[in-house]
Design a protein around this motif. Structure first.
Motif, PDB file in Angstrom:
ATOM      1  N   ASN A 207      40.411-115.930  47.917  1.00 57.41           N
ATOM      2  CA  ASN A 207      40.581-116.181  49.356  1.00 57.41           C
ATOM      3  C   ASN A 207      39.638-117.262  49.852  1.00 57.41           C
ATOM      4  O   ASN A 207      40.019-118.138  50.620  1.00 57.41           O
ATOM      5  N   GLU A 208      38.410-117.191  49.383  1.00 56.72           N
ATOM      6  CA  GLU A 208      37.425-118.200  49.802  1.00 56.72           C
ATOM      7  C   GLU A 208      37.779-119.586  49.275  1.00 56.72           C
ATOM      8  O   GLU A 208      37.532-120.588  49.925  1.00 56.72           O
TER       9      GLU A 208
ATOM     10  N   GLU B  24      39.424-111.189  44.107  1.00 59.83           N
ATOM     11  CA  GLU B  24      40.301-111.411  45.259  1.00 59.83           C
ATOM     12  C   GLU B  24      39.580-112.175  46.383  1.00 59.83           C
ATOM     13  O   GLU B  24      40.123-113.107  46.974  1.00 59.83           O
ATOM     14  N   THR B  25      38.319-111.771  46.612  1.00 59.42           N
ATOM     15  CA  THR B  25      37.519-112.428  47.649  1.00 59.42           C
ATOM     16  C   THR B  25      37.319-113.902  47.281  1.00 59.42           C
ATOM     17  O   THR B  25      37.444-114.798  48.120  1.00 59.42           O
ATOM     18  N   LEU B  26      37.023-114.119  46.014  1.00 60.07           N
ATOM     19  CA  LEU B  26      36.783-115.483  45.540  1.00 60.07           C
ATOM     20  C   LEU B  26      38.021-116.356  45.747  1.00 60.07           C
ATOM     21  O   LEU B  26      37.933-117.480  46.248  1.00 60.07           O
TER      22      LEU B  26
ATOM     23  N   ALA C 271      32.595-121.479  47.108  1.00 64.00           N
ATOM     24  CA  ALA C 271      33.373-120.599  46.224  1.00 64.00           C
ATOM     25  C   ALA C 271      33.680-121.294  44.902  1.00 64.00           C
ATOM     26  O   ALA C 271      33.650-120.673  43.843  1.00 64.00           O
TER      27      ALA C 271
ATOM     28  N   SER D 263      34.980-122.393  53.195  1.00 69.31           N
ATOM     29  CA  SER D 263      34.209-121.688  52.158  1.00 69.31           C
ATOM     30  C   SER D 263      34.494-122.241  50.761  1.00 69.31           C
ATOM     31  O   SER D 263      33.933-121.786  49.768  1.00 69.31           O
TER      32      SER D 263
ATOM     33  N   ILE E  49      30.920-111.609  42.475  1.00 67.24           N
ATOM     34  CA  ILE E  49      31.880-111.598  43.577  1.00 67.24           C
ATOM     35  C   ILE E  49      33.267-111.145  43.087  1.00 67.24           C
ATOM     36  O   ILE E  49      33.684-111.486  41.991  1.00 67.24           O
TER      37      ILE E  49
END
Lengths: 180, 176
Positions: free
Chosen positions: A9-10, A5-7, A20, A16, A2
């Motif tokens: 945010n989660e 950045e996505t991680l 995460a 989430s 993953i």
């Protein structure tokens, strides 16, 4: 894997967060463990510090601005937690930092999770003679095989200074190992 | 032979053409030296079996984002009345005494507990930050010393450690 950045945010969103965080722990558990273990030497201590590191990461993720990479931020927390742990330990035992280092190496000989031979024990003694930062640079480069720019982000030191520090550490350790 | 346009510095012929190869050779040589190093490749540390597999579970159980389990309340219905009755009795007893209870004050904290808190908690305050909250004018030497300093000891210390008494810049008017 993953994206970082996505991680992040989660991790910041309640719904989430739990999943995460599990991904985060699974991704970094081994790297952070070995980083901490090489500072505190004992497995149980490393386990405590590692768990505290992850808890701190979780509690402070809101404040993570993304100015540095997530892993270098976590490495910084792990480094600080480990050094603080050692400081508190020497304070509790009422001994100096140097005396604690000697005790830690003596304890390695009876540690069931240390399978080092005489040369590896001597390596630990050699590393204990290095200043804290030089020792960190050495273990991060030599054993954790991190790149200089990664170490630079974690320790907030220039690559040039790190190279010099590493070179000095290698020379000192070699001299120590060659002696007698 | 290559010639710099602005300076008269010269480089050997083909210097830049072969620079990359020589650099790579040097790097390889240095890496080779590292491989020959007497420093062992492993540091001998191991972990208990299955440690990493069980770690996430251990860490996650310490955090509070786990959803609470829904407990079926119906089966406990018969206890409600007795629980309510007991609660009512307690409320009555404590309610009657409520006005006489005094609130816990800072003085009630044992000083050992306060000491332990400061001992075990990293305050992360710099000397400057501390100076801002501690009013220096209101402090006396006795606040930081557990035992009284004997005058003889002070004089003995000064005698041994101060070469020139003038260095202390004492303002004698203050002591007269």
């Amino acid at each position: 894997m993953i994206a970082e950045e996505t991680l992040v945010n989660e991790l910041k969103q309640k719904e989430s967060q739990a999943r995460a965080f599990e991904v985060l722990v699974n991704t970094y558990k081994e790297r952070l463990y070995w980083h901490i273990r090489r500072i505190v030497l004992n497995h149980d201590d490393a386990d405590d510090v590692l768990q505290n590191t992850f808890i701190k990461v979780y509690r402070n993720i809101e404040g993570f601005k993304g100015d540095s990479k997530l892993y270098s931020w976590m490495y910084r927390i792990a480094t600080n937690e480990s050094l603080t742990f050692l400081k508190q330990k020497s304070k509790k035992l009422g001994i100096s930092d140097e005396e604690l280092k000697t005790t830690m190496i003596e304890n390695l000989q009876s540690d069931v999770y240390f399978e080092g031979s005489e040369i590896q024990l001597k390596l630990q003694q050699a590393m204990a003679t290095l200043p804290d930062k030089q020792k960190l640079v050495f273990t991060m480069k030599y054993f954790q095989e991190m790149k200089y720019d990664e170490i630079s982000e974690v320790l907030e030191t220039s690559v040039g200074a790190l190279k010099a520090s590493y070179h000095l550490a290698v020379k000192k350790i070699e001299t120590y190992l060659k002696a007698d | 032979m290559g010639k710099d346009k602005e300076n008269n510095f010269k480089t050997p012929e083909g210097y830049f053409d072969s620079f990359h190869d020589r650099l790579m050779d040097k790097i390889k040589q240095q890496e080779g030296e590292m491989e020959d190093s007497i420093i062992p490749k492993s540091d001998g540390f191991t972990t208990p079996e299955g440690y990493f597999e069980h770690l996430p579970e251990k860490v996650l159980s310490k955090l509070d984002f786990k959803e609470p389990k829904v407990i079926q309340l119906k089966s406990y219905k018969k206890f409600y009345y007795s629980a309510a009755a007991i609660a009512a009795v307690f409320l009555l007893i404590f309610g009657l005494n409520w006005k006489t209870t005094t609130p816990v004050t800072f003085e009630d904290l044992a000083s050992a507990e306060i000491d332990a808190y400061f001992e075990n908690t990293e305050l992360d305050l710099s000397s400057y930050e501390l100076a801002e909250v501690v009013v220096i004018d209101e402090l006396s030497i006795d606040d930081v010393l557990e035992n009284q300093l004997e005058e003889d000891n002070i004089l003995e210390y000064l005698d041994e450690n101060v070469e020139d008494i003038e260095d202390l810049n004492l303002d004698y008017d203050d002591y007269e």
